[in-house]
Design a protein around this motif. Structure first.
Motif, PDB file in Angstrom:
ATOM      1  N   GLU A  16       0.864  -1.181   0.000  1.00 56.37           N
ATOM      2  CA  GLU A  16       0.000   0.000   0.000  1.00 56.37           C
ATOM      3  C   GLU A  16       0.894   1.223   0.000  1.00 56.37           C
ATOM      4  N   ASN A  17       0.705   2.076  -1.004  1.00 59.48           N
ATOM      5  CA  ASN A  17       1.498   3.299  -1.139  1.00 59.48           C
ATOM      6  C   ASN A  17       2.979   2.971  -1.064  1.00 59.48           C
ATOM      7  N   ASP A  18       3.688   3.499  -0.061  1.00 59.41           N
ATOM      8  CA  ASP A  18       5.136   3.282   0.054  1.00 59.41           C
ATOM      9  C   ASP A  18       5.467   2.258   1.135  1.00 59.41           C
ATOM     10  N   SER A  19       4.555   1.326   1.400  1.00 62.12           N
ATOM     11  CA  SER A  19       4.776   0.300   2.421  1.00 62.12           C
ATOM     12  C   SER A  19       4.536  -1.085   1.833  1.00 62.12           C
ATOM     13  N   LEU A  20       5.326  -2.038   2.319  1.00 59.23           N
ATOM     14  CA  LEU A  20       5.196  -3.433   1.924  1.00 59.23           C
ATOM     15  C   LEU A  20       5.185  -4.282   3.183  1.00 59.23           C
ATOM     16  N   TRP A  21       4.147  -5.105   3.350  1.00 58.30           N
ATOM     17  CA  TRP A  21       4.049  -6.039   4.459  1.00 58.30           C
ATOM     18  C   TRP A  21       4.248  -7.445   3.914  1.00 58.30           C
ATOM     19  N   VAL A  22       5.089  -8.230   4.592  1.00 62.19           N
ATOM     20  CA  VAL A  22       5.385  -9.593   4.157  1.00 62.19           C
ATOM     21  C   VAL A  22       5.341 -10.515   5.366  1.00 62.19           C
ATOM     22  N   THR A  23       4.780 -11.713   5.194  1.00 61.16           N
ATOM     23  CA  THR A  23       4.900 -12.783   6.171  1.00 61.16           C
ATOM     24  C   THR A  23       5.638 -13.916   5.471  1.00 61.16           C
ATOM     25  N   THR A  24       6.749 -14.346   6.062  1.00 63.79           N
ATOM     26  CA  THR A  24       7.606 -15.326   5.397  1.00 63.79           C
ATOM     27  C   THR A  24       6.968 -16.714   5.350  1.00 63.79           C
ATOM     28  N   ASP A  25       7.271 -17.423   4.272  1.00 58.06           N
ATOM     29  CA  ASP A  25       6.924 -18.832   4.161  1.00 58.06           C
ATOM     30  C   ASP A  25       7.928 -19.648   4.975  1.00 58.06           C
ATOM     31  N   GLU A  26       7.636 -20.928   5.162  1.00 62.40           N
ATOM     32  CA  GLU A  26       8.514 -21.799   5.947  1.00 62.40           C
ATOM     33  C   GLU A  26       9.821 -22.107   5.239  1.00 62.40           C
ATOM     34  N   ARG A  27      10.895 -22.144   6.043  1.00 67.88           N
ATOM     35  CA  ARG A  27      12.220 -22.605   5.622  1.00 67.88           C
ATOM     36  C   ARG A  27      12.710 -21.926   4.344  1.00 67.88           C
ATOM     37  N   THR A  28      12.771 -20.589   4.407  1.00 68.96           N
ATOM     38  CA  THR A  28      13.241 -19.788   3.283  1.00 68.96           C
ATOM     39  C   THR A  28      14.619 -19.223   3.602  1.00 68.96           C
ATOM     40  N   ASP A  29      15.480 -19.112   2.585  1.00 68.67           N
ATOM     41  CA  ASP A  29      16.834 -18.611   2.826  1.00 68.67           C
ATOM     42  C   ASP A  29      17.535 -18.317   1.505  1.00 68.67           C
ATOM     43  N   PHE A  30      18.600 -17.517   1.606  1.00 64.63           N
ATOM     44  CA  PHE A  30      19.576 -17.338   0.535  1.00 64.63           C
ATOM     45  C   PHE A  30      20.935 -17.707   1.119  1.00 64.63           C
ATOM     46  N   TRP A  31      21.579 -18.704   0.556  1.00 65.05           N
ATOM     47  CA  TRP A  31      22.907 -19.143   1.021  1.00 65.05           C
ATOM     48  C   TRP A  31      23.542 -19.985  -0.070  1.00 65.05           C
ATOM     49  N   HIS A  32      24.882 -19.930  -0.167  1.00 64.34           N
ATOM     50  CA  HIS A  32      25.551 -20.644  -1.250  1.00 64.34           C
ATOM     51  C   HIS A  32      26.841 -21.307  -0.753  1.00 64.34           C
ATOM     52  N   LYS A  33      26.779 -22.556  -0.367  1.00 65.68           N
ATOM     53  CA  LYS A  33      27.882 -23.483  -0.149  1.00 65.68           C
ATOM     54  C   LYS A  33      28.699 -23.318   1.133  1.00 65.68           C
ATOM     55  N   THR A  34      29.276 -22.172   1.409  1.00 66.09           N
ATOM     56  CA  THR A  34      30.314 -22.039   2.432  1.00 66.09           C
ATOM     57  C   THR A  34      29.875 -22.573   3.794  1.00 66.09           C
ATOM     58  N   TRP A  35      30.743 -23.327   4.428  1.00 64.59           N
ATOM     59  CA  TRP A  35      30.617 -23.902   5.768  1.00 64.59           C
ATOM     60  C   TRP A  35      29.595 -25.023   5.812  1.00 64.59           C
ATOM     61  N   TYR A  36      28.343 -24.720   5.421  1.00 63.44           N
ATOM     62  CA  TYR A  36      27.279 -25.719   5.497  1.00 63.44           C
ATOM     63  C   TYR A  36      27.277 -26.648   4.292  1.00 63.44           C
ATOM     64  N   GLY A  37      27.790 -26.184   3.157  1.00 66.48           N
ATOM     65  CA  GLY A  37      27.842 -26.988   1.956  1.00 66.48           C
ATOM     66  C   GLY A  37      26.593 -26.944   1.093  1.00 66.48           C
ATOM     67  N   PHE A  38      25.470 -26.492   1.652  1.00 66.33           N
ATOM     68  CA  PHE A  38      24.240 -26.497   0.867  1.00 66.33           C
ATOM     69  C   PHE A  38      24.032 -25.172   0.128  1.00 66.33           C
TER      70      PHE A  38
END
Length: 191
Positions: free
Chosen positions: A17-39
């Motif tokens: 709405e106008n200059d606002s954004l409301w979000v409720t996250t879905d389950e088990r969401t992420d951004f990550w690439h390889k390091t330490w965890y490998g996934f």
């Protein structure tokens, strides 16, 4: 905000709405690439617009971070292997300020947030191949969080992100979106 903003991994629950954004996250969401965890994860919610050249992007963020890895803030992405995300992330029993730079592999830099993490501001300035990342507890004083090399060519996407790797249901509000020509301030100018 204008209509040029689009979702990468659109959440089931959001509204703008106008200059606002409301979000409720879905389950088990992420951004990550390889390091330490490998996934590799590219399931986080990212709402951005295309940019070229130099710019400054700034936003105010509100959220209740209380579960391991709850996170929200800003993101810059060239593709799935080249991106930066930054903001508050719940870590070691408390909200922390941090960033992840991914150039093939993700790194993670994190530290103590000196304010109330339920409300904060993020600013990203791109000049050439350099990124200047700042945060604020009050929208007026902008300490440096990270200075990084980000060798991109052509178009990127900049905007806001949120993720919950260990759960779903984090409610986040983003306000006061600003996309402007790059702020040409001295590195240690905190305004």
């Amino acid at each position: 905000m204008d209509n040029a903003f689009n979702w990468v991994n659109e959440p089931r629950s959001w509204r703008r709405e106008n200059d606002s954004l409301w979000v409720t996250t879905d389950e088990r969401t992420d951004f990550w690439h390889k390091t330490w965890y490998g996934f590799e994860r590219f399931s986080g919610h990212f709402y951005g617009c295309d940019v070229t050249g130099d710019f400054t992007f700034q936003v105010k963020v509100r959220g209740d971070f209380n579960t391991l890895y709850d996170q929200a803030g800003i993101m810059l992405m060239q593709d799935n292997d080249h991106w930066l995300k930054a903001g508050i992330e719940y870590n070691d029993g408390a909200p922390a300020i941090g960033s992840v730079l991914t150039l093939g592999h993700s790194d993670w830099a994190t530290g103590v947030y000196p304010g109330n993490a339920a409300l904060f501001w993020m600013r990203l300035t791109r000049k050439g191949d350099s990124l200047r990342l700042q945060y604020s507890t009050d929208g007026k004083h902008w300490p440096l969080l990270r200075l990084a090399h980000f060798p991109v060519s052509g178009k990127c996407t900049v905007g806001v992100m949120c993720c919950t790797p260990e759960r779903g249901g984090l409610s986040v509000r983003f306000d006061d979106f600003l996309l402007a020509p790059a702020f040409d301030k001295a590195l240690h100018d905190l305004s």
